[in-house]
Design a protein around this motif. Structure first.
Motif, short mmCIF file in Angstrom:
data_model
loop_
_atom_site.label_atom_id
_atom_site.label_comp_id
_atom_site.label_asym_id
_atom_site.label_seq_id
_atom_site.Cartn_x
_atom_site.Cartn_y
_atom_site.Cartn_z
N ASN A 182 -1.46 8.42 -40.66
CA ASN A 182 -1.93 9.52 -41.50
C ASN A 182 -1.52 9.21 -42.95
N THR A 216 -5.95 8.42 -41.16
CA THR A 216 -6.52 9.73 -40.82
C THR A 216 -6.24 10.70 -41.96
N LEU A 217 -7.21 11.59 -42.20
CA LEU A 217 -7.19 12.45 -43.39
C LEU A 217 -7.34 13.92 -43.03
N GLY A 218 -6.79 14.33 -41.87
CA GLY A 218 -6.88 15.73 -41.48
C GLY A 218 -8.33 16.20 -41.42
N ALA A 219 -8.62 17.36 -42.01
CA ALA A 219 -9.97 17.92 -41.98
C ALA A 219 -10.99 17.01 -42.64
N GLY A 221 -11.36 13.89 -42.05
CA GLY A 221 -11.76 12.80 -41.16
C GLY A 221 -10.84 11.61 -41.25
N ALA A 222 -11.42 10.43 -41.47
CA ALA A 222 -10.62 9.20 -41.47
C ALA A 222 -11.31 8.13 -42.30
N VAL A 238 -14.11 22.70 -37.82
CA VAL A 238 -13.67 23.58 -36.73
C VAL A 238 -12.73 24.63 -37.32
N ALA A 240 -9.35 25.86 -37.53
CA ALA A 240 -8.07 25.24 -37.20
C ALA A 240 -7.06 26.32 -36.76
N THR A 243 -2.57 22.24 -35.57
CA THR A 243 -2.90 20.82 -35.68
C THR A 243 -2.01 19.93 -34.80
N ALA A 246 -3.24 16.59 -32.93
CA ALA A 246 -4.51 16.06 -33.45
C ALA A 246 -4.47 14.55 -33.59
N GLY A 247 -3.37 14.05 -34.16
CA GLY A 247 -3.25 12.61 -34.33
C GLY A 247 -3.21 11.88 -32.99
N PHE A 250 -6.72 11.85 -31.61
CA PHE A 250 -7.52 10.88 -32.38
C PHE A 250 -7.26 9.46 -31.87
N GLY A 275 -10.01 14.50 -32.40
CA GLY A 275 -8.94 15.07 -33.22
C GLY A 275 -9.25 16.49 -33.63
N VAL A 279 -7.38 20.65 -32.70
CA VAL A 279 -6.84 21.66 -33.62
C VAL A 279 -7.39 23.06 -33.31
P1 ADP Z 1 -1.68 13.79 -37.87
O1 ADP Z 1 -1.93 14.89 -36.88
O2 ADP Z 1 -1.16 12.54 -37.25
O3 ADP Z 1 -0.93 14.21 -39.10
P2 ADP Z 1 -4.27 14.14 -39.18
O4 ADP Z 1 -3.78 15.45 -39.69
O5 ADP Z 1 -4.87 13.19 -40.16
O6 ADP Z 1 -3.13 13.34 -38.39
O7 ADP Z 1 -5.33 14.46 -38.04
C1 ADP Z 1 -5.86 13.46 -37.19
C2 ADP Z 1 -7.34 13.70 -36.96
O8 ADP Z 1 -7.54 14.99 -36.38
C3 ADP Z 1 -8.18 13.71 -38.23
O9 ADP Z 1 -8.63 12.41 -38.54
C4 ADP Z 1 -9.32 14.64 -37.86
O10 ADP Z 1 -10.30 13.95 -37.12
C5 ADP Z 1 -8.66 15.63 -36.94
N1 ADP Z 1 -8.23 16.85 -37.68
C6 ADP Z 1 -6.97 17.17 -38.06
N2 ADP Z 1 -6.94 18.35 -38.72
C7 ADP Z 1 -8.22 18.80 -38.74
C8 ADP Z 1 -8.87 19.97 -39.24
N3 ADP Z 1 -8.18 20.94 -39.89
N4 ADP Z 1 -10.21 20.09 -39.06
C9 ADP Z 1 -10.91 19.14 -38.42
N5 ADP Z 1 -10.36 18.02 -37.93
C10 ADP Z 1 -9.04 17.84 -38.07
#
Ligand code: ADP
Length: 297
Positions: A182, A216-219, A221-222, A238, A240, A243, A246-247, A250, A275, A279
């Motif tokens: 991440n 990975t970039l949370g909401a 994507g990646a 989605v 949320a 979270t 989620a990782g 993924f 992922g 969430v």
């Molecule tokens: P980690 O949980 O390891 O910190 P991320 O926050 O980047 O990693 O989340 C991993 C993946 O989960 C993202 O690439 C995305 O596909 C999905 N994801 C995480 N948070 C959200 C969100 N708020 N809305 C949609 N998808 C999410």
């Protein structure tokens, strides 16, 4: 399809109005005990998506160990290489959840700290028979390094999730295809104070030696860095809820699709859906979806 080398924890969760200071006692809500640990989470998420998934790891000879073994078995994870360690407690994560949903977590690795190269070597045939071997950093580095070396020797693709972030040797990084991080883990590995431009971080990480990188970039994507230009992969929108996991979802989905022959960007597109699915519901293993329940691309 996938062999996961990683941790198994009992997540012990208590809601609190506020956290105790030193020497202080506060009363919390009822204790909830959930199966967790990044390794177990990934194995369960992969199995729920239809993968044949095996887990190499250790639990203690105690109630938590029996509970976690049962949860993994019920999810369909192959437990032939999940060992029971006499004399060590099963790993636990002590989690307090504040009124705003913010987590404070203490992880006590217990049996996870006893996972070593010999455990991985004992699973060599399973790793050789799988298409992907997937690791995280909640078990000791020598075990992860052994998994990567055996994966390379047996022609099994090595995926490393640098979580929780820790320094790793260059020869381990060089075997990762991909390294999955991440933004915070990316910044850590690059020795930066905080996340910067994702594409620049992905390129800089790639120069550290892995064959490919996924940030990975949370909401959002990646980002996939494998070819000449980084490729941005969107995440479905989605609502949320939590979270957590989620990782793990993924990475599990990514490993499954790579095992089934997808190119990395296509695997990442599917992984972003898995992922995002995770969430929508609280917790980790309880939030993982079957393929039919994934949000649209
Ligand atoms: P980690 O949980 O390891 O910190 P991320 O926050 O980047 O990693 O989340 C991993 C993946 O989960 C993202 O690439 C995305 O596909 C999905 N994801 C995480 N948070 C959200 C969100 N708020 N809305 C949609 N998808 C999410």
């Amino acid at each position: 399809d996938v062999v996961v080398v990683g941790s198994v924890n009992a997540d012990l969760v208590v809601g609190v109005e506020r956290r105790p200071g030193p020497g202080e006692t506060v009363l919390g809500a009822d204790l909830a005990t959930h199966p967790g640990g990044k390794g177990a989470n990934q194995a369960v998420a992969a199995a729920r998506l239809g993968a044949r998934a095996a887990l190499v790891g250790r639990v203690g000879d105690d109630g938590h160990g029996r509970l976690l073994r049962a949860a993994l078995g019920a999810a369909g994870v192959d437990l032939a290489h999940l060992a029971t360690t006499p004399g060590a407690p099963t790993g636990v994560a002590l989690i307090t959840v504040g009124p705003d949903g913010d987590n404070s977590i203490i992880v006590s690795p217990g049996a996870n700290a006893r996972v070593g190269p010999a455990d991985v070597a004992a699973a060599r045939a399973a790793i050789a028979a799988a298409s992907v071997v997937s690791c995280q950093l909640e078990v000791p580095l020598p075990a992860v390094a052994a998994a990567a070396r055996i994966g390379a020797e047996e022609g099994t693709r090595v995926v490393l999730n640098l979580s929780p972030p820790a320094p790793v040797p260059d020869d381990l990084l060089a075997r990762c295809d991909p390294l999955v991080v991440n933004e915070h883990e990316a910044a850590f590995l690059l020795g930066r104070d905080g996340p910067g431009d994702p594409a620049a971080m992905a390129e800089a990480l790639r120069r550290r030696g892995p064959r490919s990188v996924v940030v990975t970039l949370g909401a959002d994507g990646a980002l996939v860095a494998a070819g000449p230009e980084p490729v941005r992969v969107p995440s479905p929108r989605v609502a949320a809820v939590d979270t957590t996991g989620a990782g793990d979802a993924f990475t599990a989905a990514l490993c499954l699709r790579l095992a089934r022959g997808d190119a990395l960007p296509d695997a990442a597109r599917y992984a972003a859906r898995a992922g995002a699915a995770a969430v929508r519901a609280p917790g980790a293993q309880g939030s993982f979806s079957a393929p039919g329940d994934l949000p649209g691309p």
